[in-house]
Design a protein around this motif. Sequence first.
Motif, PDB file in Angstrom:
ATOM      1  N   ASP A  19     -13.324 -30.693 -64.889  1.00 18.88           N
ATOM      2  CA  ASP A  19     -12.584 -30.491 -63.652  1.00 18.88           C
ATOM      3  C   ASP A  19     -13.411 -31.059 -62.506  1.00 18.88           C
ATOM      4  OD1 ASP A  19     -10.288 -28.697 -62.365  1.00 18.88           O
ATOM      5  OD2 ASP A  19     -12.097 -28.449 -61.156  1.00 18.88           O
ATOM      6  N   PRO A  20     -12.769 -31.514 -61.400  1.00 17.32           N
ATOM      7  CA  PRO A  20     -13.545 -32.003 -60.253  1.00 17.32           C
ATOM      8  C   PRO A  20     -14.547 -30.986 -59.716  1.00 17.32           C
ATOM      9  CG  PRO A  20     -11.251 -32.610 -60.024  1.00 17.32           C
ATOM     10  CD  PRO A  20     -11.323 -31.704 -61.214  1.00 17.32           C
ATOM     11  N   GLY A  21     -14.289 -29.696 -59.976  1.00 14.35           N
ATOM     12  CA  GLY A  21     -15.224 -28.676 -59.523  1.00 14.35           C
ATOM     13  C   GLY A  21     -16.481 -28.599 -60.348  1.00 14.35           C
ATOM     14  N   ASP A  22     -16.496 -29.232 -61.523  1.00 16.54           N
ATOM     15  CA  ASP A  22     -17.674 -29.213 -62.390  1.00 16.54           C
ATOM     16  C   ASP A  22     -18.708 -30.198 -61.873  1.00 16.54           C
ATOM     17  OD1 ASP A  22     -16.546 -27.296 -63.994  1.00 16.54           O
ATOM     18  OD2 ASP A  22     -15.796 -28.709 -65.482  1.00 16.54           O
ATOM     19  N   ALA A  23     -19.446 -29.769 -60.873  1.00 16.72           N
ATOM     20  CA  ALA A  23     -20.463 -30.617 -60.251  1.00 16.72           C
ATOM     21  C   ALA A  23     -21.504 -29.710 -59.609  1.00 16.72           C
ATOM     22  CB  ALA A  23     -19.835 -31.534 -59.195  1.00 16.72           C
ATOM     23  N   TRP A  24     -22.675 -30.288 -59.356  1.00 14.10           N
ATOM     24  CA  TRP A  24     -23.761 -29.554 -58.726  1.00 14.10           C
ATOM     25  C   TRP A  24     -23.722 -29.741 -57.208  1.00 14.10           C
ATOM     26  CZ3 TRP A  24     -26.385 -26.215 -61.559  1.00 14.10           C
ATOM     27  CH2 TRP A  24     -26.506 -26.430 -62.925  1.00 14.10           C
ATOM     28  N   VAL A  25     -23.905 -28.644 -56.503  1.00  8.68           N
ATOM     29  CA  VAL A  25     -24.143 -28.687 -55.061  1.00  8.68           C
ATOM     30  C   VAL A  25     -25.655 -28.573 -54.879  1.00  8.68           C
ATOM     31  CG1 VAL A  25     -23.758 -27.551 -52.847  1.00  8.68           C
ATOM     32  CG2 VAL A  25     -21.917 -27.632 -54.550  1.00  8.68           C
ATOM     33  N   ILE A  26     -26.253 -29.588 -54.272  1.00 12.23           N
ATOM     34  CA  ILE A  26     -27.713 -29.636 -54.156  1.00 12.23           C
ATOM     35  C   ILE A  26     -28.101 -29.468 -52.691  1.00 12.23           C
ATOM     36  CG2 ILE A  26     -29.788 -30.980 -54.638  1.00 12.23           C
ATOM     37  CD1 ILE A  26     -28.192 -32.477 -56.762  1.00 12.23           C
ATOM     38  N   ALA A  27     -28.844 -28.405 -52.419  1.00 16.22           N
ATOM     39  CA  ALA A  27     -29.295 -28.124 -51.056  1.00 16.22           C
ATOM     40  C   ALA A  27     -30.393 -29.109 -50.658  1.00 16.22           C
ATOM     41  CB  ALA A  27     -29.816 -26.690 -50.968  1.00 16.22           C
ATOM     42  N   ASP A  28     -30.659 -29.209 -49.363  1.00 14.31           N
ATOM     43  CA  ASP A  28     -31.715 -30.087 -48.878  1.00 14.31           C
ATOM     44  C   ASP A  28     -33.072 -29.699 -49.453  1.00 14.31           C
ATOM     45  OD1 ASP A  28     -29.844 -31.447 -47.393  1.00 14.31           O
ATOM     46  OD2 ASP A  28     -30.279 -30.382 -45.519  1.00 14.31           O
ATOM     47  N   SER A  29     -33.207 -28.408 -49.816  1.00 15.79           N
ATOM     48  CA  SER A  29     -34.461 -27.932 -50.400  1.00 15.79           C
ATOM     49  C   SER A  29     -34.615 -28.317 -51.865  1.00 15.79           C
ATOM     50  CB  SER A  29     -34.540 -26.409 -50.270  1.00 15.79           C
ATOM     51  OG  SER A  29     -33.467 -25.809 -50.992  1.00 15.79           O
ATOM     52  N   GLY A  30     -33.522 -28.856 -52.448  1.00 12.40           N
ATOM     53  CA  GLY A  30     -33.548 -29.241 -53.849  1.00 12.40           C
ATOM     54  C   GLY A  30     -32.934 -28.214 -54.785  1.00 12.40           C
ATOM     55  N   GLU A  31     -32.609 -27.026 -54.279  1.00  8.15           N
ATOM     56  CA  GLU A  31     -31.984 -26.010 -55.125  1.00  8.15           C
ATOM     57  C   GLU A  31     -30.579 -26.445 -55.506  1.00  8.15           C
ATOM     58  OE1 GLU A  31     -32.524 -22.896 -52.238  1.00  8.15           O
ATOM     59  OE2 GLU A  31     -33.889 -21.848 -53.597  1.00  8.15           O
ATOM     60  N   ARG A  32     -30.208 -26.162 -56.765  1.00  4.83           N
ATOM     61  CA  ARG A  32     -28.912 -26.599 -57.275  1.00  4.83           C
ATOM     62  C   ARG A  32     -28.016 -25.397 -57.542  1.00  4.83           C
ATOM     63  NH1 ARG A  32     -28.961 -30.783 -61.958  1.00  4.83           N
ATOM     64  NH2 ARG A  32     -29.610 -28.955 -63.163  1.00  4.83           N
ATOM     65  N   TYR A  33     -26.740 -25.558 -57.218  1.00  2.34           N
ATOM     66  CA  TYR A  33     -25.744 -24.499 -57.424  1.00  2.34           C
ATOM     67  C   TYR A  33     -24.535 -25.128 -58.111  1.00  2.34           C
ATOM     68  CZ  TYR A  33     -28.701 -22.352 -53.897  1.00  2.34           C
ATOM     69  OH  TYR A  33     -29.780 -21.877 -53.216  1.00  2.34           O
TER      70      TYR A  33
END
Length: 301
Positions: A19-33
């Motif tokens: 699904d298009p939602g299956d992706a990582w959100v990566i913060a500027d600090s490098g943390e991934r969600y």
Amino acid sequence: MTIQPSLPGEPRRPHGPRDPGDAWVIADSGERYWGRFGAAGLLAVDAERGILLQHRVSWSHFGGTWGLPGGARHEGESAFDGALREAGEEAGVPADAVASRFAHVLDLGIWTYTTLVADAVIRFEPVISDPESYALEWVALDEVDERPLHPGFAAAWPELRAALAHRPALLVDAANVVGSVPDGWWRDRAGAAGRLRDRLEMLATTGVRGADLELPHERWFPGVTLVVEGRARDLADTDGLVRTVRAPGEGDDSIAGEAALLVDSGFDVTVVTSDRGLADRARDAGASVRGAGWLLGLLDS
């Protein structure tokens, strides 16, 4: 923050379309969600067996830990629908076997995670139905902290557990609420009570802000009981979320009795009435009281 789609061959739900939602959100600090549109999970509560936990497979984010069935929301999907869908896909939880109690939202600005807390109203056994679980178990509340927990769930668990002590219920004096608005209700009392019940059905579905109930967390889904009297007793039956009580005599007596029963059953009861005498009786039974205007404000919002 940046969005990083799941890579080809990445071990994430390998048996099915992405699904298009299956992706990582990566913060500027490098943390991934995980979850381009946020994520959601279900905390199912069984009064006898505890809460349903998932032992996450090693290749998943924080693999090897215990957490909740959940995952990325689909585009345009509500957090509540996402939590129930993910719980069905990962743990075989039937959507009709649980009743929502409250929702906890972690909002990081760039990403949100919603925990839908729901009571098991029909007994079910979880089933490992996709590759993301080593095990699924009902775990007693006092034993949850003994497991190696997913860091996000570990951080939220103390607050979530404390909130499990609350079971809100609204007990509505139909005659008083209907009578507070001069819209011709006296020409068809049953019809007016039915219209109020229809609006309460929507409220029971969408929930009430925690702040409006003086409770923590984003949104609560109280049980709703509507007490009708006199000619309003002729309103038609429905199979919705709102329970209707037809008072055999004075509505005030039935409301006071229902309030006492609900309080004795462990509910946080709010009686909705602007009748002073009934309000005093409700408080004597251990309930809190809100006026008709408070409820109408919720229904109009």
